[in-house]
Write a protein that holds these residues in place. Sequence first.
Motif, PDB file in Angstrom:
ATOM      1  N   ALA A  70       0.828  -1.434  -0.120  1.00 36.93           N
ATOM      2  CA  ALA A  70       0.208  -0.051  -0.084  1.00 36.93           C
ATOM      3  C   ALA A  70       0.948   1.351  -0.035  1.00 36.93           C
ATOM      4  CB  ALA A  70      -0.764   0.049   1.287  1.00 36.93           C
ATOM      5  N   GLY A  71       2.084   1.206  -0.065  1.00 30.63           N
ATOM      6  CA  GLY A  71       2.808   2.270  -0.076  1.00 30.63           C
ATOM      7  C   GLY A  71       3.224   2.930   1.423  1.00 30.63           C
ATOM      8  N   LEU A  72       2.625   2.169   2.371  1.00 32.37           N
ATOM      9  CA  LEU A  72       2.837   2.921   3.892  1.00 32.37           C
ATOM     10  C   LEU A  72       4.345   2.486   4.409  1.00 32.37           C
ATOM     11  CD1 LEU A  72      -0.442   1.740   5.172  1.00 32.37           C
ATOM     12  CD2 LEU A  72       0.048   4.019   4.517  1.00 32.37           C
ATOM     13  N   ASP A  73       5.067   1.454   3.645  1.00 35.18           N
ATOM     14  CA  ASP A  73       6.258   1.366   4.057  1.00 35.18           C
ATOM     15  C   ASP A  73       6.869   0.894   2.686  1.00 35.18           C
ATOM     16  OD1 ASP A  73       8.785   0.725   5.283  1.00 35.18           O
ATOM     17  OD2 ASP A  73       8.010  -1.242   6.141  1.00 35.18           O
ATOM     18  N   ARG A  74       8.324   1.403   2.599  1.00 27.86           N
ATOM     19  CA  ARG A  74       9.270   0.842   1.524  1.00 27.86           C
ATOM     20  C   ARG A  74       9.977  -0.353   1.660  1.00 27.86           C
ATOM     21  NH1 ARG A  74       9.201   4.926  -2.586  1.00 27.86           N
ATOM     22  NH2 ARG A  74       8.428   7.123  -1.663  1.00 27.86           N
ATOM     23  N   PRO A  75       9.729  -1.299   0.668  1.00 24.85           N
ATOM     24  CA  PRO A  75      10.290  -2.658   0.818  1.00 24.85           C
ATOM     25  C   PRO A  75      11.922  -2.267   0.544  1.00 24.85           C
ATOM     26  CG  PRO A  75       9.406  -2.393  -1.425  1.00 24.85           C
ATOM     27  CD  PRO A  75       8.838  -1.293  -0.584  1.00 24.85           C
ATOM     28  N   THR A  76      12.626  -3.224   1.330  1.00 22.05           N
ATOM     29  CA  THR A  76      14.194  -3.088   1.132  1.00 22.05           C
ATOM     30  C   THR A  76      14.699  -3.744  -0.278  1.00 22.05           C
ATOM     31  OG1 THR A  76      14.319  -4.082   3.422  1.00 22.05           O
ATOM     32  CG2 THR A  76      16.044  -4.269   2.232  1.00 22.05           C
ATOM     33  N   ALA A  77      13.787  -4.495  -0.956  1.00 18.87           N
ATOM     34  CA  ALA A  77      14.288  -4.913  -2.314  1.00 18.87           C
ATOM     35  C   ALA A  77      12.781  -5.231  -3.096  1.00 18.87           C
ATOM     36  CB  ALA A  77      15.138  -5.843  -2.168  1.00 18.87           C
ATOM     37  N   LEU A  90       8.378   6.824  -6.927  1.00 21.65           N
ATOM     38  CA  LEU A  90       7.433   8.265  -6.656  1.00 21.65           C
ATOM     39  C   LEU A  90       8.118   8.903  -5.674  1.00 21.65           C
ATOM     40  CD1 LEU A  90       3.649   6.882  -6.574  1.00 21.65           C
ATOM     41  CD2 LEU A  90       4.952   8.147  -8.716  1.00 21.65           C
ATOM     42  N   LYS A  91       8.059  10.170  -5.454  1.00 18.65           N
ATOM     43  CA  LYS A  91       8.488  10.945  -4.428  1.00 18.65           C
ATOM     44  C   LYS A  91       7.564  10.890  -3.540  1.00 18.65           C
ATOM     45  CE  LYS A  91      11.834  13.990  -6.965  1.00 18.65           C
ATOM     46  NZ  LYS A  91      12.136  15.249  -7.420  1.00 18.65           N
ATOM     47  N   GLU A  92       7.712  11.404  -2.042  1.00 21.02           N
ATOM     48  CA  GLU A  92       6.828  11.263  -1.136  1.00 21.02           C
ATOM     49  C   GLU A  92       5.440  11.985  -1.336  1.00 21.02           C
ATOM     50  OE1 GLU A  92       5.632   9.357   2.128  1.00 21.02           O
ATOM     51  OE2 GLU A  92       7.770   9.047   1.323  1.00 21.02           O
ATOM     52  N   ALA A  93       5.407  13.036  -1.926  1.00 19.38           N
ATOM     53  CA  ALA A  93       4.194  14.042  -2.184  1.00 19.38           C
ATOM     54  C   ALA A  93       3.433  13.079  -3.258  1.00 19.38           C
ATOM     55  CB  ALA A  93       4.529  15.355  -2.648  1.00 19.38           C
ATOM     56  N   ALA A  94       3.915  12.591  -4.205  1.00 19.75           N
ATOM     57  CA  ALA A  94       3.076  11.907  -5.165  1.00 19.75           C
ATOM     58  C   ALA A  94       2.700  10.622  -4.586  1.00 19.75           C
ATOM     59  CB  ALA A  94       4.259  11.429  -6.707  1.00 19.75           C
ATOM     60  N   LEU A  95       3.499  10.023  -3.599  1.00 12.57           N
ATOM     61  CA  LEU A  95       3.135   8.633  -3.122  1.00 12.57           C
ATOM     62  C   LEU A  95       1.693   9.095  -2.205  1.00 12.57           C
ATOM     63  CD1 LEU A  95       3.587   5.697  -2.609  1.00 12.57           C
ATOM     64  CD2 LEU A  95       5.241   6.235  -0.791  1.00 12.57           C
ATOM     65  N   THR A  96       1.942   9.788  -1.468  1.00  9.71           N
ATOM     66  CA  THR A  96       0.763  10.573  -0.565  1.00  9.71           C
ATOM     67  C   THR A  96      -0.514  10.631  -1.308  1.00  9.71           C
ATOM     68  OG1 THR A  96       2.373  11.475   1.034  1.00  9.71           O
ATOM     69  CG2 THR A  96      -0.079  12.317   0.893  1.00  9.71           C
ATOM     70  N   ARG A  97      -0.114  11.241  -2.710  1.00  8.94           N
ATOM     71  CA  ARG A  97      -1.549  11.658  -3.522  1.00  8.94           C
ATOM     72  C   ARG A  97      -1.900  10.189  -3.854  1.00  8.94           C
ATOM     73  NH1 ARG A  97       0.772  15.248  -6.112  1.00  8.94           N
ATOM     74  NH2 ARG A  97       1.386  14.082  -7.950  1.00  8.94           N
ATOM     75  N   LEU A  98      -1.260   9.237  -4.526  1.00  2.00           N
ATOM     76  CA  LEU A  98      -1.612   8.119  -5.023  1.00  2.00           C
ATOM     77  C   LEU A  98      -2.435   7.355  -3.660  1.00  2.00           C
ATOM     78  CD1 LEU A  98       0.142   5.514  -7.080  1.00  2.00           C
ATOM     79  CD2 LEU A  98      -0.545   4.786  -4.963  1.00  2.00           C
ATOM     80  N   ARG A  99      -1.814   7.347  -2.750  1.00  2.00           N
ATOM     81  CA  ARG A  99      -2.693   6.680  -1.597  1.00  2.00           C
ATOM     82  C   ARG A  99      -3.939   7.163  -1.377  1.00  2.00           C
ATOM     83  NH1 ARG A  99       2.559   6.554   1.363  1.00  2.00           N
ATOM     84  NH2 ARG A  99       1.732   8.420   2.558  1.00  2.00           N
TER      85      ARG A  99
END
Length: 258
Positions: A70-77, A90-99
């Motif tokens: 869900a993009g709440l945490d970034r995987p290690t790989a 995605l940068k953090e702002a774009a990831l927030t908008r996607l969520r």
Amino acid sequence: MDGQGRSRTTATAERAGTWHHALSLEGVSREYGRGVVALHPIHLTVPRGRFLAVMGPSGCGKSTLLQCAAGLDRPTAGTVRIGGTELSSLKEAALTRLRRERIGFVFQAHHLVPSLSVAENVALPLLLGRRTVGDRALRGLAAVGLEDRGDASPSELSGGQCQRVAIARALVTAPDIVFADEPTGALDPAAAEEVLALLREAVDREGHTVVMVTHDPFAAAWADEALFLMRGRLVGRQERPDAADIRRFLKDLGVGTA
């Protein structure tokens, strides 16, 4: 094709609805400090219009899988894609908008805002996105059988009703996918069945995609498919799961169920 061309192609395909998978995980793993592996490489695709249950004992990696997906945490790989969008790009702002715009969330605790009315809680993702609300919130409430409670405060509702409001809020943006983390864990059996029926209906009637983490074989039996995790690894799956079959499978894994 250059990066800009790929970006245009992806956007066009997503608008046209030609991406067949709502969610794709390719080699997704998650490690924490001191070599603690919460999730070993997972390969998983979830087609659109699918209801998927993720099961396993406490600490098996269910919530880590959901958070990475869900993009709440970034995987290690590995890579995670919602539709055709790779989250790591995605940068953090774009990831927030996607969520906010393309993902719906339902948690064990409904997380309604107590100072807002029921209708305002449902409309909140639309308001944050500066989109026109109109009667979409009321239609969402009608879909969960609460059209006459729009002006009520969350404190006036039962736990099951609050969770139904949370489902309406999760669906109001017509998201690509809904992630539900133990959505019935705090409910009595009757209220749990109502919530599960609503999630099932969202898939069957509206074509939504739902990924639900649960420890409950009864809840998982509402899904099209159940996945089983143990120690961060995918160890099995069942199509059209049945509660009794799920209990037997978990017993074979040495996992007790309530």
